[in-house]
Design an enzyme around this catalytic site. Structure first.
Site, short mmCIF file in Angstrom:
data_model
loop_
_atom_site.label_atom_id
_atom_site.label_comp_id
_atom_site.label_asym_id
_atom_site.label_seq_id
_atom_site.Cartn_x
_atom_site.Cartn_y
_atom_site.Cartn_z
N GLU A 1 -0.73 -25.02 -3.62
CA GLU A 1 -1.01 -23.70 -4.07
C GLU A 1 -0.21 -23.44 -5.29
O GLU A 1 -0.90 -22.88 -6.35
CB GLU A 1 -1.05 -22.42 -3.12
N CYS B 1 -2.92 -6.40 -7.38
CA CYS B 1 -3.76 -6.71 -5.93
C CYS B 1 -4.41 -5.42 -5.81
O CYS B 1 -4.38 -4.60 -6.44
CB CYS B 1 -2.48 -6.91 -4.87
N ARG C 1 -5.41 -11.28 6.69
CA ARG C 1 -5.06 -11.91 5.34
C ARG C 1 -5.37 -13.43 5.57
O ARG C 1 -4.95 -14.02 4.48
CB ARG C 1 -4.21 -11.31 4.71
N LYS D 1 7.17 -16.27 -0.83
CA LYS D 1 7.01 -15.03 -0.27
C LYS D 1 6.72 -15.11 1.06
O LYS D 1 5.47 -15.96 1.29
CB LYS D 1 6.37 -14.06 -1.19
N LYS E 1 2.39 -17.45 -1.03
CA LYS E 1 2.34 -16.50 -0.20
C LYS E 1 1.84 -16.72 1.07
O LYS E 1 0.77 -17.16 1.07
CB LYS E 1 1.80 -15.18 -1.18
N CYS F 1 -7.42 -7.10 0.00
CA CYS F 1 -7.12 -7.59 -1.31
C CYS F 1 -8.11 -7.90 -2.19
O CYS F 1 -8.03 -8.07 -3.18
CB CYS F 1 -6.27 -9.00 -1.20
N ARG G 1 3.29 -2.61 4.39
CA ARG G 1 2.06 -1.89 4.58
C ARG G 1 2.09 -0.52 5.11
O ARG G 1 1.14 0.31 4.86
CB ARG G 1 1.11 -2.65 5.47
N SER H 1 9.86 -6.77 2.99
CA SER H 1 9.93 -5.59 3.84
C SER H 1 10.46 -5.98 4.91
O SER H 1 11.65 -5.17 5.56
CB SER H 1 9.00 -4.76 3.64
#
Ligand code: PBG
Length: 314
Positions: A221, A108, A205, A236, A183, A118, A193, A262
């Site tokens: 996707e 990325c 994003r 994710k 994602k 990205c 981040r 995270s």
């Protein structure tokens, strides 16, 4: 009534070799840098990183996924594909230190661009196809460094096919692609981040990551990535999207990964630090739920700690 019987008929098992530990690597020689929003997780200089790799391999963990935090960032992510870039050096250190530990690289640009997006930005928008050319260079540079798997997380359209073609042309036809295929544009990435210093300077994003409300689109996707040549898929975040994971399990035969991200980590950690929940039991329960929904492999910041708990049990 007995644990012996429950164990006999248990449907889902969780083991250390199915877990991937994410690691953050930084330039320089300094000490480990704590990450405020992810207690227990640190940014590692390359010498600390090497120590960590030995330890993780000793614990029998399945693999690691590497995130680089470069000193230099620019508009076009040049530091993402240098032969002596931070991730490229980390990969070769890891492969020397522990040849049997699977080393995955995150492909990325957001950690390498000055604006934190990205992809390449023009007139305030990410330009998809020009970004693909850079992603190809990044993936090939990771392959040259010795990565076992490349994992594109950018969510540009057509990146799996583009990266597959570039790897084949560069002499890496056997290198697998783990696509971050479903994602979502998630608030659960907040602590990452901070850790990776990759918060976008403007905008968000949502133009390329999935709308959390969209199930059908998430499946589409992922199936597109299968058609483009992905070798493994990923959902994710993990826990909020178990429905997507379950559906993909029934719709395709590729190995499936899920990323306990995270924010999922820090929610458990923060509650545990307050004494509000039993950390080990909550971690085992969430990881088991992710496996039950259909994940073969789990990327989790708890991989090392889980492995240590397992060791203490035996
Ligand atoms: C993008 C990337 C992100 C994560 C993994 N790869 C951040 C993003 O898309 O903003 C998030 C992982 C986490 O939250 O643990 N390079």
């Amino acid at each position: 009534m007995t644990e012996a019987l429950r164990r006999l008929v248990r449907e889902t098992h969780l083991s250390v070799e199915q877990l991937i530990q994410p690691l953050f690597v930084v330039e320089g020689k300094g000490p480990r840098q704590p990450i405020a929003s992810m207690p227990g997780i640190e940014r590692l200089s390359l010498d600390e990183f090497e120590r960590e790799i030995h330890e993780l391999a000793g614990l029998g963990i399945g693999g690691v996924i590497l995130f680089g935090i470069p000193d230099q960032k620019d508009e076009v992510a040049t530091s993402a594909y240098l032969d002596d870039g931070i991730v490229q050096r980390a990969v070769s250190i890891a492969k020397k230190a522990a040849p049997n530990l699977v080393v995955i690289t995150d492909v990325c640009l957001c950690e390498y661009t000055s604006h934190g997006h990205c992809g390449i930005v023009r007139d305030g928008k990410i330009v998809n196809d020009q970004t693909l050319e850079i992603l190809q260079k990044v993936a090939v540079s990771h392959a040259r460094a010795g990565a076992d798997v490349v994992a594109p997380s950018d969510m540009m359209d057509g990146r799996v096919a583009a990266i597959r073609a570039a790897l084949d042309a560069a002499g890496f036809p056997d290198l697998p692609i783990l696509s971050y295929s479903s994602k979502f544009a998630s608030a659960f990435y907040g602590p990452f981040r901070d850790a990776a210093q990759s918060t976008p300077a403007f905008g968000d994003r949502r133009s390329h990551q999935l709308d959390p409300a969209n199930f059908r689109e998430a499946i589409r996707e992922s199936l597109e990535d299968v058609a483009e040549g992905a070798d493994m898929l990923m959902v994710k975040p993990a826990l909020p999207y178990l429905d997507v994971l379950r559906e993909l399990r029934t719709r395709c035969d590729l190995p499936l990964a899920a990323y306990q991200v995270s924010g999922e980590y820090c929610m458990i950690k923060a509650a545990a630090m307050h004494g509000w929940m039993d950390e080990q039991r909550v971690v085992e329960e969430t990881l088991t739920a992710i496996r039950r929904a259909g994940a073969d492999v789990i990327l989790t910041y708890y991989a090392k700690q889980f492995a240590q708990w397992q060791q203490n049990k035996t």
